[in-house]
Design a protein around this motif. Structure first.
Motif, PDB file in Angstrom:
ATOM      1  N   ALA A 142     -40.719  -4.030   4.980  1.00 35.42           N
ATOM      2  CA  ALA A 142     -40.275  -5.392   4.683  1.00 35.42           C
ATOM      3  C   ALA A 142     -39.503  -5.384   3.379  1.00 35.42           C
ATOM      4  CB  ALA A 142     -41.463  -6.343   4.593  1.00 35.42           C
ATOM      5  N   THR A 143     -38.661  -6.378   3.210  1.00 34.84           N
ATOM      6  CA  THR A 143     -37.840  -6.473   2.011  1.00 34.84           C
ATOM      7  C   THR A 143     -38.468  -7.437   1.013  1.00 34.84           C
ATOM      8  OG1 THR A 143     -36.535  -8.288   2.898  1.00 34.84           O
ATOM      9  CG2 THR A 143     -35.798  -6.050   3.421  1.00 34.84           C
ATOM     10  N   ALA A 144     -37.902  -7.412  -0.198  1.00 33.61           N
ATOM     11  CA  ALA A 144     -38.366  -8.363  -1.215  1.00 33.61           C
ATOM     12  C   ALA A 144     -38.089  -9.804  -0.781  1.00 33.61           C
ATOM     13  CB  ALA A 144     -37.684  -8.070  -2.552  1.00 33.61           C
ATOM     14  N   ALA A 145     -36.990 -10.003  -0.053  1.00 37.23           N
ATOM     15  CA  ALA A 145     -36.679 -11.353   0.423  1.00 37.23           C
ATOM     16  C   ALA A 145     -37.764 -11.850   1.369  1.00 37.23           C
ATOM     17  CB  ALA A 145     -35.316 -11.353   1.124  1.00 37.23           C
ATOM     18  N   ASP A 146     -38.333 -10.930   2.173  1.00 36.96           N
ATOM     19  CA  ASP A 146     -39.424 -11.340   3.071  1.00 36.96           C
ATOM     20  C   ASP A 146     -40.633 -11.809   2.270  1.00 36.96           C
ATOM     21  OD1 ASP A 146     -37.932 -10.750   5.304  1.00 36.96           O
ATOM     22  OD2 ASP A 146     -38.705  -8.701   5.472  1.00 36.96           O
TER      23      ASP A 146
END
Length: 464
Positions: free
Chosen positions: A206-210
């Motif tokens: 997962a990304t930081a935006a998630d």
């Protein structure tokens, strides 16, 4: 254009009774009292039957009928109207009064001689009785009796209004309480999603935006929970006020065990409309008001007719000086024939007739309003019942979707957007489910209120 202020004439500035203390110096200045203002006492309130356990709706309703100030207000209004019947009936009874006088006087005689001081005293008794007035008193009595009847029916309607207010406040309290629980579940759900997203972020899935998006959902859920708790407190205060307690009273409320049983109305709408016409106290009271106004108009038309009265008086006068007492007796039969009253009688009758017609128009307007309220409430119940069944299917599907989406996301499949969407859909479905029950509760209470039902309700809320 310039405006100037001229000094008031001296006669207008005199204020021997200091009435100007109730008037500010100029129109734009706030008035302030020179004396201490009266303090408003606390409204009286009774004690809850059992303060240590949760109270049911019937218990709250019974307490409200005894303690809500509106019931006392209507009851005293009824007592005043009932006393009005006695006032009007008293005019048809003899009027007897007694008088005791004491007089000391000196005067001059017609021949110019001075009559010395004379002291006298004694009792007197007068009697007056209206023999005949062409039924004017009877018409006023009839008007007062209809006024008392209207007041009694108005009191019944106030009791129904108090019951309806308690039901509305009670159902709203339960609905918002359920909303708090729903928002709490949503907060736990999105918090779980945040934990899963953080674990996936640590694993590189997962990304930081998630993570930021999941944190945003948690913050929004916390805000929704805070707002619903505030609404819950407001609903608790409204319920306390409806039952006649201070708004800060601590109430323990009995909630439903399981979901309510939503039934259908089997009675036809025409029958319900007829029941409203026969049962609603305010509608019957409007008819009584119209009849009272018509009786007052009849009394006004008869007040210009001749009246026959009999008057009698007797008295005895004693003298301080060495003089014997004297008796005074009289009997008078009087026929009064009004000939001209400056057209007062003409306009009095005209005014009374107009008020009677106005009262009849008010009755008709209320009748149409009653029909509309029953009509709308009837279809509100039908619509709300349909909404309850629809939201049951919607919530079940949303719950299954959210559970499946969360399982896929925790297993490393699916996107956070799908999970957030599924969780929001589940929360919205739960909220709509709660709102559908609240709508149904309120619609049932409003329908019973619109037909004037009390013990003979259309149907009651039941639970499984």
């Amino acid at each position: 254009m310039a405006f100037t202020t001229q000094a008031a004439p001296q006669a207008l500035t005199r204020d021997p009774f200091d009435t100007e203390r109730y008037v500010p110096a100029t129109p734009g200045v706030r008035w302030q009292s020179q004396d201490a203002l009266p303090l408003v006492p606390d409204a009286p309130s009774g004690q809850l039957p059992v303060a240590s356990r949760a109270l049911s709706l019937p218990e709250l309703t019974e307490f409200a009928l005894q303690n809500n100030p509106k019931t006392r207000q209507a009851w005293f209004a009824l007592r005043a109207a009932a006393a009005g019947v006695g006032i009007e009936r008293a005019d048809g009874l003899p009027q007897i009064s007694a008088n005791i006088f004491l007089q000391r006087s000196e005067s001059g005689g017609q021949a110019g001689n001075q009559i010395p001081w004379l002291t006298r005293y004694g009792p007197a008794l007068t009697f007056s009785y209206l023999l005949y007035d062409f039924g004017a008193v009877d018409s006023r009595v009839k008007a007062a009796e209809y006024q008392a009847l209207a007041a009694a029916l108005a009191q019944n309607r106030v009791l129904q209004d108090v019951v309806f207010q308690v039901e509305e406040a009670y159902y709203r309290y339960l609905g918002i309480e359920a909303l708090v629980r729903s928002n709490d579940l949503f907060l736990k759900s999105v918090s779980t999603s945040l934990d899963a997203t953080q674990r996936r972020r640590e694993g590189g899935l997962a990304t930081a935006a998630d993570v930021y998006r999941a944190e945003t959902q948690v913050a929004q859920a916390q805000l929704n929970l805070t707002r619903s708790k505030g609404e819950w407190e407001k609903a608790r205060g409204a319920l306390a006020s409806a039952v006649g307690l201070p708004v800060n009273s601590m109430l323990l409320i009995q909630t439903f065990q399981g979901e309510p049983r939503v039934g259908e109305i089997t009675e036809s709408l025409n029958n319900i409309l007829n029941r409203a016409k026969a049962n609603r106290p305010d509608l019957i009271a409007a008819e009584a008001q119209a009849r009272s106004a018509r009786a007052q108009a009849d009394a006004a038309s008869k007040s210009g007719l001749p009246t026959v009265t009999v008057n009698a008086a007797t008295g005895r006068t004693f003298y301080v000086q060495d003089r014997p007492y004297t008796d005074t007796n009289s009997l008078l039969l009087n026929l009064n024939i009004p000939l001209f009253t400056g057209f007062n009688q003409t306009y009095t009758v005209r005014q009374a007739e107009a008020k009677a017609a106005q009262a009849e128009a008010s009755r008709d307007a209320l009748s149409r309003q009653t029909e509309l309220e029953v009509w709308q409430s009837y279809y509100d119940v039908q619509t709300a019942a349909s909404g309850v069944s629809t939201t049951a299917v919607q919530l079940r599907a949303a719950q299954q979707t959210a559970e499946a989406t969360l399982a896929r996301y925790e297993a490393g499949f699916g996107s956070l957007l799908d999970l957030v969407t599924a969780q929001v859909d589940e929360s919205n479905a739960r909220v709509q489910r709660i709102q559908s029950f609240l709508d149904w509760f309120t619609a049932v209470a409003r329908l019973n209120f619109s037909i004037g039902a009390s013990d003979n309700t259309l149907f009651a809320v039941q639970t499984r």
